[in-house]
Design a protein around this motif. Structure first.
Motif, PDB file in Angstrom:
ATOM      1  N   CYS A 196       9.235 -34.430  42.539  1.00  0.00           N
ATOM      2  CA  CYS A 196       9.670 -33.573  43.646  1.00  0.00           C
ATOM      3  C   CYS A 196      11.133 -33.887  43.978  1.00  0.00           C
ATOM      4  O   CYS A 196      11.487 -35.058  44.176  1.00  0.00           O
ATOM      5  N   ILE A 197      11.956 -32.854  44.052  1.00  0.00           N
ATOM      6  CA  ILE A 197      13.373 -33.012  44.379  1.00  0.00           C
ATOM      7  C   ILE A 197      13.577 -32.638  45.844  1.00  0.00           C
ATOM      8  O   ILE A 197      13.194 -31.542  46.273  1.00  0.00           O
ATOM      9  N   THR A 198      14.147 -33.552  46.585  1.00  0.00           N
ATOM     10  CA  THR A 198      14.407 -33.296  47.996  1.00  0.00           C
ATOM     11  C   THR A 198      15.911 -33.241  48.257  1.00  0.00           C
ATOM     12  O   THR A 198      16.697 -33.905  47.576  1.00  0.00           O
ATOM     13  N   LYS A 199      16.299 -32.457  49.248  1.00  0.00           N
ATOM     14  CA  LYS A 199      17.715 -32.358  49.616  1.00  0.00           C
ATOM     15  C   LYS A 199      18.150 -33.507  50.524  1.00  0.00           C
ATOM     16  O   LYS A 199      19.339 -33.697  50.747  1.00  0.00           O
ATOM     17  N   GLU A 200      17.184 -34.258  51.041  1.00  0.00           N
ATOM     18  CA  GLU A 200      17.513 -35.391  51.908  1.00  0.00           C
ATOM     19  C   GLU A 200      18.006 -36.575  51.069  1.00  0.00           C
ATOM     20  O   GLU A 200      17.522 -36.817  49.960  1.00  0.00           O
ATOM     21  N   ASP A 201      18.952 -37.321  51.636  1.00  0.00           N
ATOM     22  CA  ASP A 201      19.536 -38.457  50.929  1.00  0.00           C
ATOM     23  C   ASP A 201      18.700 -39.713  51.180  1.00  0.00           C
ATOM     24  O   ASP A 201      19.054 -40.578  51.983  1.00  0.00           O
ATOM     25  N   VAL A 202      17.556 -39.793  50.510  1.00  0.00           N
ATOM     26  CA  VAL A 202      16.656 -40.938  50.663  1.00  0.00           C
ATOM     27  C   VAL A 202      16.508 -41.633  49.319  1.00  0.00           C
ATOM     28  O   VAL A 202      16.794 -41.061  48.263  1.00  0.00           O
ATOM     29  N   HIS A 203      16.066 -42.898  49.359  1.00  0.00           N
ATOM     30  CA  HIS A 203      15.838 -43.583  48.093  1.00  0.00           C
ATOM     31  C   HIS A 203      14.584 -43.013  47.422  1.00  0.00           C
ATOM     32  O   HIS A 203      13.685 -42.515  48.096  1.00  0.00           O
ATOM     33  N   PRO A 204      14.518 -43.059  46.107  1.00  0.00           N
ATOM     34  CA  PRO A 204      13.329 -42.557  45.411  1.00  0.00           C
ATOM     35  C   PRO A 204      12.078 -43.325  45.860  1.00  0.00           C
ATOM     36  O   PRO A 204      12.133 -44.532  46.083  1.00  0.00           O
ATOM     37  N   PHE A 205      10.977 -42.629  46.005  1.00  0.00           N
ATOM     38  CA  PHE A 205       9.733 -43.285  46.376  1.00  0.00           C
ATOM     39  C   PHE A 205       8.559 -42.517  45.800  1.00  0.00           C
ATOM     40  O   PHE A 205       8.674 -41.357  45.399  1.00  0.00           O
ATOM     41  N   SER A 206       7.425 -43.186  45.746  1.00  0.00           N
ATOM     42  CA  SER A 206       6.196 -42.560  45.269  1.00  0.00           C
ATOM     43  C   SER A 206       5.232 -42.423  46.439  1.00  0.00           C
ATOM     44  O   SER A 206       5.186 -43.274  47.332  1.00  0.00           O
ATOM     45  N   PHE A 207       4.456 -41.340  46.402  1.00  0.00           N
ATOM     46  CA  PHE A 207       3.486 -41.089  47.467  1.00  0.00           C
ATOM     47  C   PHE A 207       2.276 -40.422  46.828  1.00  0.00           C
ATOM     48  O   PHE A 207       2.319 -39.255  46.451  1.00  0.00           O
ATOM     49  N   PHE A 208       1.207 -41.217  46.666  1.00  0.00           N
ATOM     50  CA  PHE A 208       0.009 -40.783  45.939  1.00  0.00           C
ATOM     51  C   PHE A 208       0.397 -40.339  44.524  1.00  0.00           C
ATOM     52  O   PHE A 208       0.831 -41.159  43.741  1.00  0.00           O
ATOM     53  N   ASN A 209       0.275 -39.049  44.184  1.00  0.00           N
ATOM     54  CA  ASN A 209       0.566 -38.604  42.812  1.00  0.00           C
ATOM     55  C   ASN A 209       1.934 -37.931  42.685  1.00  0.00           C
ATOM     56  O   ASN A 209       2.194 -37.230  41.714  1.00  0.00           O
TER      57      ASN A 209
END
Length: 289
Positions: A136-149
């Protein structure tokens, strides 16, 4: 109420013992799969041990029955006293229980807010076919993370020279279902939020998952390149503190752990020491009737 607080105190003692054993025997070892099982199991077992009850049956001889012809003068006097109003008395455990509930409510709300933030980012993100179905590509400047699948990557990080390595890190979290470990640890932590060893165990669960993932990635890639990729992501903001992510909060420890060599000397003996620890905790913290 008082019994429940005593129960939580016993749980706290069990967590303390489990963490100290982890600190002395397992923390500096690269047996990450074993540590993953040990840390989560120790948190869960700490809640179960004080519930164990040993029943001891003793035969008691019946007392002789006396003849029922004794007369008590006071039994014949009618009661004419007015009933006094019952006064409510608050004891220490009433206040302690109230503080406990406030803490549980506060941390549970914090836990829900973190999940909501992650879900909101996933909902607003978009995908790219060339990157895979779960990216999933997000426009927010956050560090990469995993969430469930799902693996969430910031749009600004797509041009990173080592983006594939970073995504592989998060893909492994997804494959090994590490989000479930984190959520279970957070839930088991709620009733023991006042216990410093519950905090340490919860953090150890998250750190061990990162160590495990780092170890796998460095076997497939150049270690120094991977470390530089970690450092380059250290300034990114986090979505929620409980989410696994490639961040710099424990960067130094993770780099040190990557440089350590795997030691198998006395590993089985150390692991077997858990059995006498369990026996001591069961005998010391269980109930006797």
């Amino acid at each position: 109420m008082e019994a429940f607080l005593i129960y939580l105190g016993k749980v706290a003692l069990a967590m303390c013992a489990f963490f100290l054993v982890f600190l002395m025997l397992f923390q500096k070892q690269k047996h990450f799969v074993f540590n993953r099982i040990y840390l989560l199991a120790s948190m869960a077992i700490s809640y179960l041990i004080p519930l164990i009850t040993f029943t001891i049956i003793q035969k008691i001889e019946a007392a002789p029955i006396l003849p029922e012809f004794s007369y008590n003068y006071f039994d014949s006097i009618p009661y004419s006293f007015a009933e006094e109003p019952v006064k409510t008395t608050y004891y220490w455990y009433h206040y302690s229980f109230a503080i406990l509930l406030l803490g549980v409510a506060g941390f549970f709300i914090h836990f829900l807010i973190g999940n909501f933030k992650a879900l909101n980012i996933v909902r607003k993100s978009y995908g790219k076919k060339e990157m895979g179905p779960n990216i999933c590509i997000t426009k927010e400047d956050v560090h990469p993370f995993s969430f469930f699948n799902k693996v969430i990557v910031s749009e600004k990080n797509l041009s990173h020279p080592n983006i594939k390595m970073i995504i592989d890190h998060e893909k492994l979290h997804v494959k090994e279902k590490h989000t479930f470990d984190i959520l279970i640890a957070e839930i088991l932590f709620l009733l023991e939020w006042f216990n410093p060893f519950a905090w340490l165990l919860k953090d150890a669960v998250k750190n061990n998952l990162e160590f495990l993932t780092d170890d796998f990635i460095t076997q497939q890639n150049d270690r120094e390149t991977y470390q530089l990729a970690m450092v380059s992501m250290a300034d990114k903001k986090g979505v929620a503190p409980f989410l696994t992510a490639l961040n710099g909060s424990q960067l130094k420890n993770r780099i040190i752990m990557m440089k350590k060599k795997t030691e198998n000397k006395f590993a089985v003996v150390k692991q077997l020491l858990i059995l006498p620890l369990l026996a001591i905790l069961i005998m010391g913290l269980s109930n006797k009737e």
